[in-house]
Scaffold this motif. Structure first.
Motif, mmCIF file in Angstrom:
data_model
loop_
_atom_site.group_PDB
_atom_site.id
_atom_site.type_symbol
_atom_site.label_atom_id
_atom_site.label_comp_id
_atom_site.label_asym_id
_atom_site.label_seq_id
_atom_site.Cartn_x
_atom_site.Cartn_y
_atom_site.Cartn_z
ATOM 1 N N ASP A 170 12.424 1.340 -0.768
ATOM 2 C CA ASP A 170 12.126 2.673 -0.257
ATOM 3 C C ASP A 170 11.883 3.662 -1.400
ATOM 4 N N GLY A 171 12.859 3.796 -2.283
ATOM 5 C CA GLY A 171 12.722 4.728 -3.400
ATOM 6 C C GLY A 171 11.647 4.320 -4.380
ATOM 7 N N ASN A 172 11.487 3.013 -4.600
ATOM 8 C CA ASN A 172 10.460 2.545 -5.536
ATOM 9 C C ASN A 172 9.058 2.854 -5.024
ATOM 10 N N MET A 173 8.844 2.672 -3.722
ATOM 11 C CA MET A 173 7.531 2.988 -3.160
ATOM 12 C C MET A 173 7.225 4.479 -3.276
ATOM 13 N N MET A 174 8.220 5.312 -3.000
ATOM 14 C CA MET A 174 7.977 6.752 -3.043
ATOM 15 C C MET A 174 7.666 7.228 -4.456
ATOM 16 N N VAL A 175 8.368 6.686 -5.456
ATOM 17 C CA VAL A 175 8.104 7.149 -6.822
ATOM 18 C C VAL A 175 6.772 6.613 -7.341
ATOM 19 N N LEU A 176 6.408 5.386 -6.979
ATOM 20 C CA LEU A 176 5.114 4.847 -7.397
ATOM 21 C C LEU A 176 3.969 5.582 -6.707
ATOM 22 N N GLU A 177 4.164 5.971 -5.467
ATOM 23 C CA GLU A 177 3.147 6.755 -4.766
ATOM 24 C C GLU A 177 2.926 8.088 -5.466
ATOM 25 N N GLN A 178 4.000 8.668 -5.957
ATOM 26 C CA GLN A 178 3.925 9.986 -6.573
ATOM 27 C C GLN A 178 3.493 9.926 -8.035
ATOM 28 N N ALA A 179 3.928 8.905 -8.767
ATOM 29 C CA ALA A 179 3.755 8.905 -10.221
ATOM 30 C C ALA A 179 2.794 7.849 -10.745
ATOM 31 N N GLY A 180 2.443 6.853 -9.942
ATOM 32 C CA GLY A 180 1.603 5.766 -10.432
ATOM 33 C C GLY A 180 0.141 6.159 -10.565
ATOM 34 N N LEU B 107 5.745 7.112 3.631
ATOM 35 C CA LEU B 107 4.596 7.197 2.732
ATOM 36 C C LEU B 107 3.436 7.955 3.368
ATOM 37 N N LYS B 108 2.513 8.385 2.536
ATOM 38 C CA LYS B 108 1.321 9.072 3.027
ATOM 39 C C LYS B 108 0.455 8.087 3.809
ATOM 40 N N ARG B 109 -0.364 8.620 4.688
ATOM 41 C CA ARG B 109 -1.219 7.755 5.499
ATOM 42 C C ARG B 109 -2.177 6.947 4.631
ATOM 43 N N GLU B 110 -2.702 7.571 3.577
ATOM 44 C CA GLU B 110 -3.648 6.855 2.720
ATOM 45 C C GLU B 110 -2.972 5.733 1.937
ATOM 46 N N THR B 111 -1.622 5.786 1.835
ATOM 47 C CA THR B 111 -0.882 4.725 1.153
ATOM 48 C C THR B 111 -0.504 3.602 2.097
ATOM 49 N N GLY B 112 -0.555 3.877 3.397
ATOM 50 C CA GLY B 112 -0.165 2.877 4.373
ATOM 51 C C GLY B 112 1.006 3.296 5.232
ATOM 52 N N GLY B 113 1.392 4.586 5.137
ATOM 53 C CA GLY B 113 2.520 5.081 5.910
ATOM 54 C C GLY B 113 2.100 6.039 7.006
ATOM 55 N N GLN B 114 3.024 6.926 7.382
ATOM 56 C CA GLN B 114 2.780 7.876 8.464
ATOM 57 C C GLN B 114 2.915 9.326 8.029
ATOM 58 N N LYS C 26 -0.886 1.743 -8.609
ATOM 59 C CA LYS C 26 -0.637 1.719 -7.163
ATOM 60 C C LYS C 26 -1.242 0.475 -6.530
ATOM 61 N N ASP C 27 -2.435 0.115 -6.960
ATOM 62 C CA ASP C 27 -3.101 -1.052 -6.392
ATOM 63 C C ASP C 27 -2.352 -2.335 -6.732
ATOM 64 N N ARG C 28 -1.900 -2.452 -7.977
ATOM 65 C CA ARG C 28 -1.263 -3.697 -8.418
ATOM 66 C C ARG C 28 0.219 -3.776 -8.051
ATOM 67 N N TRP C 29 0.938 -2.649 -8.188
ATOM 68 C CA TRP C 29 2.391 -2.702 -8.086
ATOM 69 C C TRP C 29 2.937 -2.114 -6.788
ATOM 70 N N LEU C 30 2.278 -1.104 -6.235
ATOM 71 C CA LEU C 30 2.774 -0.465 -5.020
ATOM 72 C C LEU C 30 2.280 -1.150 -3.755
ATOM 73 N N ALA C 31 0.989 -1.411 -3.670
ATOM 74 C CA ALA C 31 0.402 -1.925 -2.430
ATOM 75 C C ALA C 31 1.095 -3.192 -1.908
ATOM 76 N N PRO C 32 1.447 -4.166 -2.771
ATOM 77 C CA PRO C 32 2.124 -5.362 -2.229
ATOM 78 C C PRO C 32 3.491 -5.063 -1.614
ATOM 79 N N ILE C 33 4.198 -4.045 -2.151
ATOM 80 C CA ILE C 33 5.492 -3.666 -1.552
ATOM 81 C C ILE C 33 5.254 -3.009 -0.203
ATOM 82 N N VAL C 34 4.235 -2.156 -0.136
ATOM 83 C CA VAL C 34 3.895 -1.485 1.122
ATOM 84 C C VAL C 34 3.550 -2.515 2.196
#
Length: 402
Positions: free
Chosen positions: A100-110, A62-69, A115-123
């Motif tokens: 893995d795939g769910n986080m990447m698609v939500l990062e790109q399309a959410g 994931l992107k750094r701003e999302t919580g990745g590298q 992202k705050d409600r559905w992606l961040a808790p998975i991250v």
């Protein structure tokens, strides 16, 4: 062509390799850390995940701003291969399917709110997720155009009705991405939705028993019976479900290949170690020409897979869907994994067939590789379509832009 990797990627690879060797493989060796479905127990998993997070080895995709590298697909190819030296590796780094795939698609399309409600808790690792697409006959599988599950708009809500199966991770998931039909338009007829496990109108009918070991949450059969979802649960917009699947499934298929290469290398490692110590009729197995041929063939097959994966990763990083490249990697790596496990078991003999090594685990797991995310034959048909459309340009080198 530059086949080197950046110092940053090499640093992550080396640190992941040390973590797998020092922390995950010892945990894998203890059968008390295995659950009833041949995965790592949550009690054993969570402390390792906390260590990986503290070391900055968390959500590399994931992107750094999302919580990745922010490693990109090329960096992922290198690191995912290293993670899956252990059968428990990817989940420790929050890089396992289907999250893995769910986080990447939500990062790109959410949307930011999604992202705050559905992606961040998975991250964060607080919840698990699932991708709900496949249906029993006559519904959609590899062909999403056959989808039978419907989402009917009534006012500001959608009413979901349908039947899904082989939904990975559903039993342990809290967040779901659901594909349903909103019209008969062949290109804009599907829509992607978000829902939570605690919302009414759906149920898990059963956890489907399978031949191989399972991801956390298994592979489940789901029933949607007049589930109501508000319009803000739509991803990208009504009718954009096919786009969402394209965004998710191509990279997800490739991450499978990255991980399978790691398992294939583990098979050769176990086979090599045994062949170097086991003697029969006055000669080590490693000194027998028949064994050398098998091992050399596996080494070459793994390297071919790495090149196919890296080319597809490069294409994705360039903004392409890389359909052709991903299909070639998927076919080769799926069959390679099965071959690597089979050869390693043969070299190990009865030891390989027993549970004294992870080879039998990998062998059972490997058979699904030729089915999940599109069977071999589907990807071969995709390649034939490209060949028909492109002719000799199927093998064209793209010139660099000045």
């Amino acid at each position: 062509m530059d086949f080197t990797i950046s110092p940053e990627i090499e640093d992550f690879r080396a640190r992941i390799a040390r973590f797998v060797a020092d922390e995950i493989l010892p945990a894998e060796d203890l059968r008390a850390n295995w659950d009833d479905h041949d995965n790592i127990t949550y009690n054993a998993m969570e402390p390792l995940r906390a260590k990986a997070r503290d070391l900055g080895l968390w959500c590399l995709q994931l992107k750094r701003e999302t919580g990745g590298q922010g490693l990109g697909k090329i960096g992922m190819a290198v690191c995912y291969e290293e993670m899956n030296r252990s059968i428990f590796g990817p989940v420790i780094f929050n890089s396992a399917a289907p999250d893995d795939g769910n986080m990447m698609v939500l990062e790109q399309a959410g949307t930011p709110e999604q992202k705050d409600r559905w992606l961040a808790p998975i991250v964060r690792g607080d919840v698990r997720s699932s991708f709900v697409m496949t249906e029993p006959h006559p519904g959609g599988g590899s062909d999403p155009g056959m989808m039978q599950t419907t989402a009917t708009k009534k006012g500001d809500k959608y009413i979901i009705r349908g039947h899904k199966w082989f939904i990975t991770g559903a039993a342990d998931a809290s967040h779901f991405i659901l594909l349903a039909r909103t019209s008969d338009d062949p290109r804009r007829g599907l829509t992607a939705f978000l829902h939570h496990k605690d919302e009414p109108g759906w149920r898990i009918d059963r956890r489907i028993p399978i031949m191989g070991p399972e991801e956390h949450g298994g592979h489940c059969e789901l029933i949607y019976d007049d589930m109501e979802l508000p319009a803000d649960r739509v991803i990208l917009g009504e009718g954009m479900g096919l786009k969402v699947t394209q965004m998710r499934l191509g990279p997800a298929r490739l991450t499978h290949c990255m991980r399978w290469l790691g398992l294939a290398k583990r098979c050769t490692e176990i086979a090599k170690d045994y062949a170097e110590t086991r003697e029969g009729f006055g000669i080590r197995l490693a000194d027998r020409e028949s064994i050398q041929i098998k091992m050399g063939d596996l080494a070459m097959g793994i390297e071919i897979g790495r090149l196919l994966v890296m080319k597809a990763a490069w294409a994705l990083d360039q903004g392409s869907f890389a359909k052709k490249e991903v299909s070639m990697a998927k076919i080769h790596c799926a069959n390679l994994l099965h071959k690597a496990a089979d050869v390693a078991i043969q070299i190990n003999g009865a030891r390989g067939y027993s549970k004294d090594t992870v080879l039998e685990w990998i062998y059972r797991y490997a058979r699904q590789a030729r089915l999940v995310d599109g069977a071999d034959e589907v990807h071969q048909m995709v390649l034939n379509r490209h060949l028909t459309d492109e002719g000799r340009n199927f093998w064209k080198w793209e010139p660099a832009k000045n």
